[in-house]
Design a protein around this motif. Structure first.
Motif, PDB file in Angstrom:
ATOM      1  N   THR A   1      -8.287  13.843  56.839  1.00  0.00           N
ATOM      2  CA  THR A   1      -7.621  12.850  57.195  1.00  0.00           C
ATOM      3  C   THR A   1      -8.479  11.955  58.118  1.00  0.00           C
ATOM      4  OG1 THR A   1      -5.453  13.914  57.038  1.00  0.00           O
ATOM      5  CG2 THR A   1      -5.440  11.964  58.265  1.00  0.00           C
ATOM      6  N   TYR A   2      -9.041  12.514  59.225  1.00  0.00           N
ATOM      7  CA  TYR A   2      -9.863  11.760  59.999  1.00  0.00           C
ATOM      8  C   TYR A   2     -10.818  10.980  59.303  1.00  0.00           C
ATOM      9  CZ  TYR A   2     -12.587  10.421  64.013  1.00  0.00           C
ATOM     10  OH  TYR A   2     -13.387   9.786  65.054  1.00  0.00           O
ATOM     11  N   TRP A   3     -11.672  11.717  58.754  1.00  0.00           N
ATOM     12  CA  TRP A   3     -13.104  11.086  57.972  1.00  0.00           C
ATOM     13  C   TRP A   3     -12.491  10.177  56.720  1.00  0.00           C
ATOM     14  CZ3 TRP A   3     -16.796  11.020  60.853  1.00  0.00           C
ATOM     15  CH2 TRP A   3     -16.978  12.041  61.964  1.00  0.00           C
ATOM     16  N   GLY A   4     -11.142  10.354  56.217  1.00  0.00           N
ATOM     17  CA  GLY A   4     -10.848   9.555  55.381  1.00  0.00           C
ATOM     18  C   GLY A   4     -10.492   8.208  55.958  1.00  0.00           C
ATOM     19  N   ALA A   5      -9.897   8.010  57.251  1.00  0.00           N
ATOM     20  CA  ALA A   5      -9.798   6.829  57.869  1.00  0.00           C
ATOM     21  C   ALA A   5     -10.834   6.182  58.260  1.00  0.00           C
ATOM     22  CB  ALA A   5      -8.811   7.495  59.211  1.00  0.00           C
ATOM     23  N   TYR A   6     -12.052   7.060  58.676  1.00  0.00           N
ATOM     24  CA  TYR A   6     -13.142   6.579  59.152  1.00  0.00           C
ATOM     25  C   TYR A   6     -13.868   5.807  58.141  1.00  0.00           C
ATOM     26  CZ  TYR A   6     -18.065   6.234  60.967  1.00  0.00           C
ATOM     27  OH  TYR A   6     -19.218   5.890  61.290  1.00  0.00           O
ATOM     28  N   ALA A   7     -13.840   6.485  56.737  1.00  0.00           N
ATOM     29  CA  ALA A   7     -14.595   5.934  55.486  1.00  0.00           C
ATOM     30  C   ALA A   7     -13.621   4.549  55.467  1.00  0.00           C
ATOM     31  CB  ALA A   7     -14.397   7.087  54.589  1.00  0.00           C
ATOM     32  N   HIS A   8     -12.504   4.696  55.268  1.00  0.00           N
ATOM     33  CA  HIS A   8     -12.013   3.417  54.986  1.00  0.00           C
ATOM     34  C   HIS A   8     -11.963   2.178  55.796  1.00  0.00           C
ATOM     35  CE1 HIS A   8      -9.469   5.911  52.150  1.00  0.00           C
ATOM     36  NE2 HIS A   8      -9.186   4.609  51.365  1.00  0.00           N
ATOM     37  N   ALA A   9     -12.106   2.331  57.204  1.00  0.00           N
ATOM     38  CA  ALA A   9     -12.536   1.431  58.237  1.00  0.00           C
ATOM     39  C   ALA A   9     -13.840   1.072  58.014  1.00  0.00           C
ATOM     40  CB  ALA A   9     -12.507   2.113  59.344  1.00  0.00           C
ATOM     41  N   GLN A  10     -14.935   1.763  57.709  1.00  0.00           N
ATOM     42  CA  GLN A  10     -16.182   1.393  57.556  1.00  0.00           C
ATOM     43  C   GLN A  10     -16.306   0.604  56.203  1.00  0.00           C
ATOM     44  OE1 GLN A  10     -18.883   1.749  59.703  1.00  0.00           O
ATOM     45  NE2 GLN A  10     -17.325   2.510  60.960  1.00  0.00           N
ATOM     46  N   ALA A  11     -15.290   0.811  55.153  1.00  0.00           N
ATOM     47  CA  ALA A  11     -15.597   0.201  54.064  1.00  0.00           C
ATOM     48  C   ALA A  11     -14.481  -1.259  53.986  1.00  0.00           C
ATOM     49  CB  ALA A  11     -14.887   1.092  52.733  1.00  0.00           C
ATOM     50  N   LYS A  12     -14.178  -1.512  55.174  1.00  0.00           N
ATOM     51  CA  LYS A  12     -13.337  -2.638  55.546  1.00  0.00           C
ATOM     52  C   LYS A  12     -11.967  -2.646  54.938  1.00  0.00           C
ATOM     53  CE  LYS A  12     -17.024  -4.166  57.228  1.00  0.00           C
ATOM     54  NZ  LYS A  12     -17.105  -4.405  58.541  1.00  0.00           N
ATOM     55  N   ASP A  13     -11.601  -1.621  54.610  1.00  0.00           N
ATOM     56  CA  ASP A  13     -10.156  -1.105  53.930  1.00  0.00           C
ATOM     57  C   ASP A  13      -9.294  -0.861  55.298  1.00  0.00           C
ATOM     58  OD1 ASP A  13      -7.659  -0.844  52.967  1.00  0.00           O
ATOM     59  OD2 ASP A  13      -8.306   0.908  51.560  1.00  0.00           O
ATOM     60  N   HIS A  14      -9.093  -2.017  56.279  1.00  0.00           N
ATOM     61  CA  HIS A  14      -8.487  -1.434  57.359  1.00  0.00           C
ATOM     62  C   HIS A  14      -7.030  -1.323  57.380  1.00  0.00           C
ATOM     63  CE1 HIS A  14     -12.112  -2.805  59.321  1.00  0.00           C
ATOM     64  NE2 HIS A  14     -12.250  -4.035  58.854  1.00  0.00           N
ATOM     65  N   LYS A  15      -6.272  -1.695  56.272  1.00  0.00           N
ATOM     66  CA  LYS A  15      -5.004  -1.203  56.479  1.00  0.00           C
ATOM     67  C   LYS A  15      -4.771   0.267  56.028  1.00  0.00           C
ATOM     68  CE  LYS A  15      -0.477  -2.349  53.852  1.00  0.00           C
ATOM     69  NZ  LYS A  15       0.024  -2.893  52.848  1.00  0.00           N
ATOM     70  N   GLN A  16      -5.767   0.673  55.290  1.00  0.00           N
ATOM     71  CA  GLN A  16      -5.475   2.257  54.889  1.00  0.00           C
ATOM     72  C   GLN A  16      -6.304   2.965  56.005  1.00  0.00           C
ATOM     73  OE1 GLN A  16      -4.307   4.056  51.633  1.00  0.00           O
ATOM     74  NE2 GLN A  16      -4.365   5.358  53.663  1.00  0.00           N
ATOM     75  N   GLY A  17      -7.287   2.543  56.560  1.00  0.00           N
ATOM     76  CA  GLY A  17      -7.830   3.259  57.686  1.00  0.00           C
ATOM     77  C   GLY A  17      -6.897   3.225  58.784  1.00  0.00           C
ATOM     78  N   ALA A  18      -6.122   2.191  59.195  1.00  0.00           N
ATOM     79  CA  ALA A  18      -5.245   2.349  60.251  1.00  0.00           C
ATOM     80  C   ALA A  18      -4.118   3.264  59.893  1.00  0.00           C
ATOM     81  CB  ALA A  18      -4.662   0.937  60.698  1.00  0.00           C
ATOM     82  N   ALA A  19      -3.574   3.377  58.771  1.00  0.00           N
ATOM     83  CA  ALA A  19      -2.631   4.354  58.440  1.00  0.00           C
ATOM     84  C   ALA A  19      -3.034   5.802  58.696  1.00  0.00           C
ATOM     85  CB  ALA A  19      -1.945   4.107  57.022  1.00  0.00           C
ATOM     86  N   LEU A  20      -4.409   6.032  58.093  1.00  0.00           N
ATOM     87  CA  LEU A  20      -4.940   7.511  58.464  1.00  0.00           C
ATOM     88  C   LEU A  20      -5.198   7.889  59.849  1.00  0.00           C
ATOM     89  CD1 LEU A  20      -7.030   7.679  54.980  1.00  0.00           C
ATOM     90  CD2 LEU A  20      -4.854   8.682  55.516  1.00  0.00           C
ATOM     91  N   PHE A  21      -5.564   6.815  60.472  1.00  0.00           N
ATOM     92  CA  PHE A  21      -5.883   7.175  61.819  1.00  0.00           C
ATOM     93  C   PHE A  21      -4.520   7.575  62.616  1.00  0.00           C
ATOM     94  CE2 PHE A  21     -10.060   4.721  62.048  1.00  0.00           C
ATOM     95  CZ  PHE A  21     -10.922   6.081  61.787  1.00  0.00           C
ATOM     96  N   GLU A  22      -3.789   6.744  62.080  1.00  0.00           N
ATOM     97  CA  GLU A  22      -2.195   6.769  62.963  1.00  0.00           C
ATOM     98  C   GLU A  22      -1.766   8.258  62.628  1.00  0.00           C
ATOM     99  OE1 GLU A  22       2.233   4.526  63.368  1.00  0.00           O
ATOM    100  OE2 GLU A  22       0.847   4.234  61.475  1.00  0.00           O
ATOM    101  N   LYS A  23      -1.974   8.765  61.358  1.00  0.00           N
ATOM    102  CA  LYS A  23      -1.381   9.944  60.801  1.00  0.00           C
ATOM    103  C   LYS A  23      -1.904  11.021  61.563  1.00  0.00           C
ATOM    104  CE  LYS A  23      -1.266  12.881  56.699  1.00  0.00           C
ATOM    105  NZ  LYS A  23      -1.632  12.946  55.329  1.00  0.00           N
ATOM    106  N   PHE A  24      -3.328  10.893  61.557  1.00  0.00           N
ATOM    107  CA  PHE A  24      -4.100  11.983  62.493  1.00  0.00           C
ATOM    108  C   PHE A  24      -3.610  11.851  63.910  1.00  0.00           C
ATOM    109  CE2 PHE A  24      -7.466  13.631  65.088  1.00  0.00           C
ATOM    110  CZ  PHE A  24      -8.129  14.744  63.887  1.00  0.00           C
ATOM    111  N   ALA A  25      -3.788  11.120  64.752  1.00  0.00           N
ATOM    112  CA  ALA A  25      -2.989  11.194  66.064  1.00  0.00           C
ATOM    113  C   ALA A  25      -1.991  11.704  66.187  1.00  0.00           C
ATOM    114  CB  ALA A  25      -3.419   9.726  66.554  1.00  0.00           C
ATOM    115  N   ALA A  26      -1.016  11.391  65.200  1.00  0.00           N
ATOM    116  CA  ALA A  26       0.443  11.943  65.369  1.00  0.00           C
ATOM    117  C   ALA A  26       0.533  13.372  64.884  1.00  0.00           C
ATOM    118  CB  ALA A  26       1.248  11.089  64.193  1.00  0.00           C
ATOM    119  N   THR A  27      -0.053  13.878  63.927  1.00  0.00           N
ATOM    120  CA  THR A  27      -0.254  15.105  63.287  1.00  0.00           C
ATOM    121  C   THR A  27      -0.860  16.121  64.254  1.00  0.00           C
ATOM    122  OG1 THR A  27       0.116  14.088  61.149  1.00  0.00           O
ATOM    123  CG2 THR A  27      -0.278  16.496  61.393  1.00  0.00           C
TER     124      THR A  27
END
Length: 240
Positions: free
Chosen positions: A155-181
């Motif tokens: 989840t964390y690295w998926g968020a990081y990868a999406h953010a680096q790929a400029k898919d910020h919507k998916q990146g934000a969602a996965l980062f939020e999921k990681f911090a909450a879970t």
């Protein structure tokens, strides 16, 4: 009469000389005044040129500092990525030893070898900086292996990868999921910071501010928490 005739031309000549002198003095005064104005203008132009040169020098200095900051930030992000990837690998190597020592093992999976291969595939794509492919691979892993002990890292690295790929919507969602879970994970503060950065990239500044506030309140002693606190303070000053 004869005497008068002789004196009048002389007096007329005297008046002409006085008038000429007055005009010369006036002309000299006008020239001096104009010269002073020219010198004042030249002096002002010199001051302006000096000020302009000083501003240009300051601007060049600021640009240099900005480039250094961007370079340091890129290096910091790379070190952070390398650190967590190395930590992730170390922890997964320790899992077999822990299981042998009597630690309860997770429920058996249909194909644990394939699970590991899928994760390694995504991780290797990330190491190669193929962020778009890595993000898709981590998402696939998350959906395929919901009970995996590597869900947190995926989840964390998926968020990081999406953010680096400029898919910020998916990146934000996965980062939020990681911090909450996984709020106790040492990467949780960085996840919140990553979520805030993705939200800012999406121009959702109100939501980003709320995430930074949460980060500052929940993890005040973490590096990410300290950065969030400084940013919130700076934002508050600008608003004033």
């Amino acid at each position: 009469m004869a005497l008068l005739c002789f004196t009048l031309p002389a007096r007329a000549g005297l008046f002409d000389d006085d008038l000429a002198r007055q005009r010369i003095e006036q002309l000299r005064s006008d020239v001096n005044a104009l010269t002073q104005r020219i010198e004042t203008v030249n002096s002002n132009q010199l001051d302006f040129a000096n000020q302009l040169e000083s501003i240009r020098a300051d601007l060049a200095k600021l640009r240099g500092q900005q480039e250094v900051m961007f370079h340091d930030l890129d290096a910091l992000q790379k070190r952070q990525k390398d650190f967590y990837i190395d930590l992730d690998n170390r922890l997964r190597k320790l899992e077999p030893a822990a299981n042998e020592a009597g630690t309860p093992t997770p429920p058996a999976k249909v194909d644990s070898a394939k699970e590991t291969r899928d994760y390694e595939t995504a991780l290797n794509l990330l190491k190669a900086s193929k962020f778009k492919e890595a993000g898709a691979s981590f998402l696939s892993f998350i959906e395929t292996w919901p009970n995996s002990t590597m869900q947190d890292s995926a989840t964390y690295w998926g968020a990081y990868a999406h953010a680096q790929a400029k898919d910020h919507k998916q990146g934000a969602a996965l980062f939020e999921k990681f911090a909450a879970t996984w709020p106790q994970d040492e990467r949780a503060p960085d996840a919140l910071e990553g979520e805030a950065e993705s939200l800012k990239a999406l121009k959702d500044f109100k939501a980003a501010h709320a995430v930074l506030q949460k980060l500052s309140d929940k993890y005040p002693m973490s590096d990410a928490g300290k950065r969030a606190k400084r940013e919130l303070k700076l934002t508050h000053i600008k608003k004033k």
